[in-house]
Design an enzyme around this catalytic site. Structure first.
Site, mmCIF file in Angstrom:
data_model
loop_
_atom_site.group_PDB
_atom_site.id
_atom_site.type_symbol
_atom_site.label_atom_id
_atom_site.label_comp_id
_atom_site.label_asym_id
_atom_site.label_seq_id
_atom_site.Cartn_x
_atom_site.Cartn_y
_atom_site.Cartn_z
ATOM 1 N N ASP A 1 2.532 -2.007 5.381
ATOM 2 C CA ASP A 1 2.842 -1.899 6.814
ATOM 3 C C ASP A 1 4.353 -1.917 7.085
ATOM 4 O OD1 ASP A 1 0.039 -2.235 7.106
ATOM 5 O OD2 ASP A 1 0.265 -4.402 7.268
ATOM 6 N N GLU B 1 -5.332 2.171 14.724
ATOM 7 C CA GLU B 1 -4.358 1.066 14.589
ATOM 8 C C GLU B 1 -3.019 1.644 14.154
ATOM 9 O OE1 GLU B 1 -5.944 -1.506 11.505
ATOM 10 O OE2 GLU B 1 -5.562 -0.021 9.937
HETATM 11 O O1 FUB Z 1 -2.033 -5.293 6.927
HETATM 12 C C1 FUB Z 1 -3.149 -5.644 7.698
HETATM 13 C C2 FUB Z 1 -3.596 -4.492 8.519
HETATM 14 O O2 FUB Z 1 -3.945 -3.401 7.690
HETATM 15 C C3 FUB Z 1 -2.566 -3.929 9.449
HETATM 16 O O3 FUB Z 1 -2.318 -4.712 10.564
HETATM 17 C C4 FUB Z 1 -3.173 -2.609 9.708
HETATM 18 O O4 FUB Z 1 -2.348 -1.685 10.349
HETATM 19 C C5 FUB Z 1 -3.567 -2.182 8.322
HETATM 20 O O5 FUB Z 1 -2.502 -1.638 7.606
#
Ligand code: FUB
Length: 352
Positions: free
Chosen positions: A42, A252
């Protein structure tokens, strides 16, 4: 954790020597991991003080079983990284913020972002509170590498995950956030969290998909200035993308960048594993869907940031090259190109 980090490192030393033995062998990955002795994911990249600073998640082997809530992403702290250039050495500045130093936090420090204003650096982070509800917190420091000190409470009105902060050319800053499934966005209705709500999305296939959220930030960057709004993504006919449109709808990992006066809202489609872009005339949207600009990486999650460095554009992203385990990821960087028509050229993260 240390044992796993060491084994990732050993694996790489092994593959590095294999590569020396057979220099004709082409890697199946577009780019190499930026750092190999800890797992990172991320990556939110920014230019601060003439350097590239990267604010990633710090993946660990916590032993938490995998499920659709993402419980296996059980991270405990953030390591802040910096580089002098995209091909330069990566410096790991160590722990910039730890879950134990966030008074209201329960578990799972997920994807962060950072911003700078008026001499202060701000680290924005999602973490579950003590009731297991994701909220977004903010921590401050005088140095981009931290250490950061968390505010005593989550940001009022914040919810869900994956904050991304964009500061426009007029100095106004905005936070984009949210994620469905394990990110819990689908469990919020009319400002209330339903702990027994859906585990995935709204379940209303022919209705508009759940939107990411956007809020203007206050001058002191510590709270929202005004209401939290939906980030509307529409198709070429101006119709909102639907829940059933898993290849295109928001899941997301939002990011915002501005190019040639247009606002580019980019995001992950989650269960279909694409990075997609949508372009608008205002930071608040609406945004018109443009297409996929990165095909799936190795690993379930796909998450990115986009940064201009000396007139060239780059995407920071992750895959699971080092571990081949979905919760133990490694960050990477590669070039990103805007086409003449303003769309983003498709990136293939794996060589065919
Ligand atoms: O790293 C945890 C979660 O996985 C992140 O918040 C999302 O975007 C995905 O990458």
């Amino acid at each position: 954790m240390m044992a796993l980090a060491a084994s990732a490192c050993q694996q790489n030393q092994k593959s590095a020597s294999n590569e020396t033995a057979d220099t004709t062998k082409k890697s199946k990955y577009l780019s190499p991991p930026l750092i190999k002795d800890i797992y990172t994911a991320d990556p939110s990249a920014h230019l601060f003080e003439g350097k590239i600073y990267i604010y990633p998640s710090h993946d660990i082997e916590a032993g938490t079983p995998e499920n659709d809530n993402g419980d296996h992403f059980d991270m405990r702290d953030y390591h802040i990284l910096s580089m002098d250039s995209v091909t330069g050495k990566v410096t790991d500045h160590g722990v910039g913020l730890s879950v134990k130093d966030i008074p209201w936090a329960g578990r799972q420090l997920w994807a962060p972002d950072a911003a700078f204003k008026n001499g202060t650096y701000y680290l924005y982070f999602p973490v579950k509170d003590k009731n297991d509800v994701f909220r977004i917190g903010v921590a401050t420091a005088k140095n981009p590498a931290g250490p950061f000190k968390a505010e005593p409470k989550p940001m009022e009105g914040s919810l869900s995950i994956d904050p991304a902060v964009f500061t426009d050319t007029d100095g106004n800053s905005y936070m984009y956030f949210g994620g469905i499934w394990g990110g819990q966005l689908q469990r919020w209705n009319n400002g209330k969290y339903d702990a027994n709500g859906s585990k995935t999305d709204s379940g209303k296939e022919n209705e508009p998909a759940i939107s990411a959220k956007v809020a203007k930030l206050s001058k002191d960057m510590l709270s929202f200035d005004g209401a939290v709004k939906d980030v509307k993504i529409v198709d070429a006919n101006g119709k909102e993308l639907l829940t059933k449109d898993h290849d295109r709808r928001f899941f997301e990992g939002a990011w915002m960048h501005k190019f040639n006066g247009k606002y580019y809202f980019t995001y992950s489609t989650g269960d279909t594993h694409y990075l997609a872009s949508a372009i608008g005339d205002s930071p608040m949207g609406p945004f018109t869907y443009q297409g996929t600009f990165m095909n799936p990486v190795q690993g379930w999650t796909t998450h990115h940031s986009i940064l201009e460095i000396k007139g060239k554009w780059y995407i920071f992203y992750h895959d699971t090259e080092l571990s081949n385990k979905t919760h133990l990821r490694n960050i990477k960087v590669t070039a990103l190109k805007h086409n003449a028509d303003g769309t983003i050229a498709l990136i293939e993260p794996m060589n065919k």
